[in-house]
Design an enzyme around this catalytic site. Structure first.
Site, PDB file in Angstrom:
ATOM      1  N   GLY A  67      13.017  -4.395  -0.307  1.00  0.00           N
ATOM      2  CA  GLY A  67      14.186  -4.391   1.191  1.00  0.00           C
ATOM      3  C   GLY A  67      15.552  -4.215   0.263  1.00  0.00           C
ATOM      4  O   GLY A  67      16.361  -3.450   0.602  1.00  0.00           O
ATOM      5  N   ASP A  84      16.131 -10.041   7.796  1.00  0.00           N
ATOM      6  CA  ASP A  84      15.077 -10.825   7.084  1.00  0.00           C
ATOM      7  C   ASP A  84      15.018 -12.256   8.033  1.00  0.00           C
ATOM      8  O   ASP A  84      16.068 -12.560   8.516  1.00  0.00           O
ATOM      9  CB  ASP A  84      15.187 -11.172   5.898  1.00  0.00           C
ATOM     10  CG  ASP A  84      13.992 -11.517   5.061  1.00  0.00           C
ATOM     11  OD1 ASP A  84      13.423 -10.498   4.342  1.00  0.00           O
ATOM     12  OD2 ASP A  84      13.468 -12.345   5.382  1.00  0.00           O
ATOM     13  N   ARG A 104      -5.086  -5.772  -2.081  1.00  0.00           N
ATOM     14  CA  ARG A 104      -4.390  -5.376  -0.863  1.00  0.00           C
ATOM     15  C   ARG A 104      -4.851  -5.862   0.514  1.00  0.00           C
ATOM     16  O   ARG A 104      -4.289  -6.119   1.243  1.00  0.00           O
ATOM     17  CB  ARG A 104      -4.052  -3.653  -0.775  1.00  0.00           C
ATOM     18  CG  ARG A 104      -3.001  -3.374  -1.863  1.00  0.00           C
ATOM     19  CD  ARG A 104      -3.038  -1.819  -1.687  1.00  0.00           C
ATOM     20  NE  ARG A 104      -2.163  -1.220  -2.874  1.00  0.00           N
ATOM     21  CZ  ARG A 104      -2.600  -0.868  -4.066  1.00  0.00           C
ATOM     22  NH1 ARG A 104      -3.934  -0.771  -4.292  1.00  0.00           N
ATOM     23  NH2 ARG A 104      -1.752  -0.254  -4.918  1.00  0.00           N
ATOM     24  N   ILE A 134       6.097   0.123   4.615  1.00  0.00           N
ATOM     25  CA  ILE A 134       5.714  -0.041   3.178  1.00  0.00           C
ATOM     26  C   ILE A 134       4.683  -1.130   2.908  1.00  0.00           C
ATOM     27  O   ILE A 134       3.934  -1.353   2.181  1.00  0.00           O
ATOM     28  CB  ILE A 134       6.897  -0.085   2.364  1.00  0.00           C
ATOM     29  CG1 ILE A 134       7.821   1.214   2.370  1.00  0.00           C
ATOM     30  CG2 ILE A 134       6.676  -0.212   1.006  1.00  0.00           C
ATOM     31  CD1 ILE A 134       9.057   1.187   1.526  1.00  0.00           C
ATOM     32  N   HIS A 155      -4.025   4.226   0.434  1.00  0.00           N
ATOM     33  CA  HIS A 155      -3.387   3.447  -0.741  1.00  0.00           C
ATOM     34  C   HIS A 155      -4.267   2.295  -1.197  1.00  0.00           C
ATOM     35  O   HIS A 155      -4.360   1.487  -0.486  1.00  0.00           O
ATOM     36  CB  HIS A 155      -1.927   3.042  -0.145  1.00  0.00           C
ATOM     37  CG  HIS A 155      -1.164   2.388  -1.153  1.00  0.00           C
ATOM     38  ND1 HIS A 155      -0.753   3.058  -2.388  1.00  0.00           N
ATOM     39  CD2 HIS A 155      -0.566   1.273  -1.321  1.00  0.00           C
ATOM     40  CE1 HIS A 155      -0.124   2.355  -3.142  1.00  0.00           C
ATOM     41  NE2 HIS A 155      -0.245   1.054  -2.345  1.00  0.00           N
TER      42      HIS A 155
HETATM   43  P1  A3D Z   1       9.054  -9.799  -0.895  1.00  0.00           P
HETATM   44  O1  A3D Z   1      10.020  -9.712  -1.842  1.00  0.00           O
HETATM   45  O2  A3D Z   1       8.131 -10.802  -0.671  1.00  0.00           O
HETATM   46  O3  A3D Z   1       9.700  -9.221   0.668  1.00  0.00           O
HETATM   47  C1  A3D Z   1       9.149  -9.327   1.710  1.00  0.00           C
HETATM   48  C2  A3D Z   1      10.111  -9.900   2.755  1.00  0.00           C
HETATM   49  O4  A3D Z   1       9.602 -10.036   3.916  1.00  0.00           O
HETATM   50  C3  A3D Z   1      10.600 -11.437   2.354  1.00  0.00           C
HETATM   51  O5  A3D Z   1      12.113 -11.484   1.927  1.00  0.00           O
HETATM   52  C4  A3D Z   1      10.067 -12.077   3.611  1.00  0.00           C
HETATM   53  O6  A3D Z   1      11.114 -13.230   4.050  1.00  0.00           O
HETATM   54  C5  A3D Z   1      10.322 -10.954   4.624  1.00  0.00           C
HETATM   55  N1  A3D Z   1       9.572 -11.249   5.899  1.00  0.00           N
HETATM   56  C6  A3D Z   1       8.396 -12.042   5.999  1.00  0.00           C
HETATM   57  N2  A3D Z   1       7.997 -12.162   7.394  1.00  0.00           N
HETATM   58  C7  A3D Z   1       9.066 -11.405   8.114  1.00  0.00           C
HETATM   59  C8  A3D Z   1       9.177 -11.267   9.428  1.00  0.00           C
HETATM   60  N3  A3D Z   1       8.328 -11.532  10.363  1.00  0.00           N
HETATM   61  N4  A3D Z   1      10.362 -10.296   9.741  1.00  0.00           N
HETATM   62  C9  A3D Z   1      11.055 -10.025   8.775  1.00  0.00           C
HETATM   63  N5  A3D Z   1      10.874 -10.116   7.422  1.00  0.00           N
HETATM   64  C10 A3D Z   1       9.935 -10.992   7.022  1.00  0.00           C
HETATM   65  O7  A3D Z   1       8.034  -8.468  -0.969  1.00  0.00           O
HETATM   66  P2  A3D Z   1       8.264  -7.020  -1.611  1.00  0.00           P
HETATM   67  O8  A3D Z   1       9.454  -6.350  -1.133  1.00  0.00           O
HETATM   68  O9  A3D Z   1       8.031  -6.982  -2.998  1.00  0.00           O
HETATM   69  O10 A3D Z   1       6.902  -6.238  -0.901  1.00  0.00           O
HETATM   70  C11 A3D Z   1       7.002  -6.026   0.409  1.00  0.00           C
HETATM   71  C12 A3D Z   1       5.646  -5.271   1.205  1.00  0.00           C
HETATM   72  O11 A3D Z   1       5.486  -4.028   0.460  1.00  0.00           O
HETATM   73  C13 A3D Z   1       4.332  -6.142   0.571  1.00  0.00           C
HETATM   74  O12 A3D Z   1       3.532  -6.128   1.704  1.00  0.00           O
HETATM   75  C14 A3D Z   1       3.884  -5.538  -0.616  1.00  0.00           C
HETATM   76  O13 A3D Z   1       2.418  -5.499  -0.646  1.00  0.00           O
HETATM   77  C15 A3D Z   1       4.270  -3.920  -0.219  1.00  0.00           C
HETATM   78  N6  A3D Z   1       4.018  -2.971  -1.213  1.00  0.00           N
HETATM   79  C16 A3D Z   1       3.641  -1.661  -0.904  1.00  0.00           C
HETATM   80  C17 A3D Z   1       3.653  -0.598  -1.580  1.00  0.00           C
HETATM   81  C18 A3D Z   1       3.044   0.667  -1.278  1.00  0.00           C
HETATM   82  O14 A3D Z   1       2.851   1.618  -2.096  1.00  0.00           O
HETATM   83  C19 A3D Z   1       2.456   0.941   0.062  1.00  0.00           C
HETATM   84  C20 A3D Z   1       4.156  -0.691  -3.041  1.00  0.00           C
HETATM   85  C21 A3D Z   1       4.562  -2.174  -3.248  1.00  0.00           C
HETATM   86  C22 A3D Z   1       4.803  -3.116  -2.449  1.00  0.00           C
END
Ligand code: A3D
Length: 318
Positions: A14, A33, A88, A118, A175
């Site tokens: 994000g 968030d 995953r 995502i 994925h």
């Molecule tokens: P992270 O840095 O943990 O950020 C996730 C954020 O979501 C945190 O700041 C949380 O506070 C927030 N959050 C939790 N619950 C809620 C809610 N109910 N409403 C709003 N915000 C909330 O994770 P990230 O940024 O590294 O990854 C985010 C997601 O992307 C994860 O599910 C990963 O598995 C996924 N991801 C997908 C890919 C693909 O290629 C599809 C690649 C990399 C990561």
């Protein structure tokens, strides 16, 4: 009027999405968030680079869906990322609950938005998101294929010593471990990869190694980081989709899209090449698959279906 981009989840991806959106000046940004301080702090930090980077956009942080009202694009990363050793699929139960909450929040405030998901496990979460919001299927799409293809192209570029930007290729299917790298549809600086294999520029076994490394591309990074998962390349991929929609670029991009008979698949979100323009997913691009590719693709579809069945067991309303 400037476009409004809301980022639900102000974590690693994000925050990077917000930074890229600001640098590329694609619109005003709202970071949302549940951890409000995180969104507000990151927004303020990025905003303070405006005089250096020369962008004139508004960027703010919130934990209130009213502030995200009437967004043009929403990119969702809310959830929990993988920890080392976690698949995953393990994430399913936790992230399904989070995505339901997000769907409730955005469906009231931004019913016209183009929504890019995502959060993992991607194909199932994006399908759940569409069902929970009831938004039209061409306006809800998942990011994965751009990232997976980009990894494949990058690894090939290292081996073939070619500018990664000059490699065209894509990855099909879910994925996950069943994704299908399209070796026969890969063009390296104007030449077919299959011809490069025949002429000995790269061996078949090296290509197979790269296909495997691509499948495990996310896990490889998780292993290095120990805490959290990949976020720079995933954010670049999400922004490419948002830009294609906002600027009506009609780029052909591999994304998790809703299939209604294309590739012989019905009522399922899965990774295929699509055209993204001002109407959202404007077209699913059908490419001819050979027998082996068909088999691998079917295997991937099966894995996505099985995981969606698991999701339905967790939440029978799906
Ligand atoms: P992270 O840095 O943990 O950020 C996730 C954020 O979501 C945190 O700041 C949380 O506070 C927030 N959050 C939790 N619950 C809620 C809610 N109910 N409403 C709003 N915000 C909330 O994770 P990230 O940024 O590294 O990854 C985010 C997601 O992307 C994860 O599910 C990963 O598995 C996924 N991801 C997908 C890919 C693909 O290629 C599809 C690649 C990399 C990561």
């Amino acid at each position: 009027m400037k476009k409004k981009i809301t980022l639900i989840g102000a974590g690693q991806i994000g925050g990077t999405l917000a930074h890229l959106a600001a640098l590329k000046k694609i619109g005003d940004v709202v970071l949302f968030d549940v951890a409000k301080g995180l969104a507000t702090g990151k927004a303020l930090d990025i905003a303070q680079s405006a005089p250096i980077e020369n962008f004139d956009i508004k960027i703010s942080g919130t934990d209130n869906y009213n502030d995200t009202k009437n967004s043009d694009v929403i990119i969702i990363t809310a959830g929990v990322p993988r920890k080392p050793g976690m698949t995953r699929d393990d994430l399913l139960g936790i992230n399904l609950k989070i995505i339901k909450e997000v769907a409730e929040g955005i469906k009231k405030t931004s019913p016209e938005a183009f929504v890019i998901c995502i959060t993992n496990p991607l194909d199932v979460i994006v399908m759940a998101l569409q069902k929970y919001t009831g938004f039209s299927k061409n306006k809800v799409v998942g990011m994965a294929g751009i990232l997976d293809s980009s990894r494949f192209k990058y690894f090939l570029s290292l081996e073939l010593k070619v500018n990664p930007y000059k490699i065209k290729s894509f990855v099909l299917g879910g994925h996950g471990d069943t994704m299908v790298s399209m070796v026969n549809h890969t063009i390296v600086d104007g030449k077919n990869l299959s011809d490069l294999i025949k002429s000995g520029n790269i061996s078949q076994s090296k290509v197979e190694e790269i296909v495997e490394r691509t499948k495990n591309g996310g896990a490889e990074i998780v292993k290095h980081l120990q805490k959290g998962s990949a976020f720079y390349a995933p954010a670049s991929s999400g922004i490419e989709m948002a830009e294609s929609y906002l600027k009506d670029q009609k780029k052909e991009l591999p994304c998790a899209a809703y299939l209604q008979g294309e590739y012989g698949v019905k009522d399922l979100y899965v990774g295929v090449p699509v055209i993204i323009g001002k109407k959202g997913v404007e077209k699913v691009v059908q490419i001819n698959l050979d027998e082996n590719e068909k088999k691998l693709f079917q295997n991937s579809i099966k894995a996505v279906k099985e995981l969606f069945d698991a999701a339905k067991k967790i939440d029978p309303s799906l």
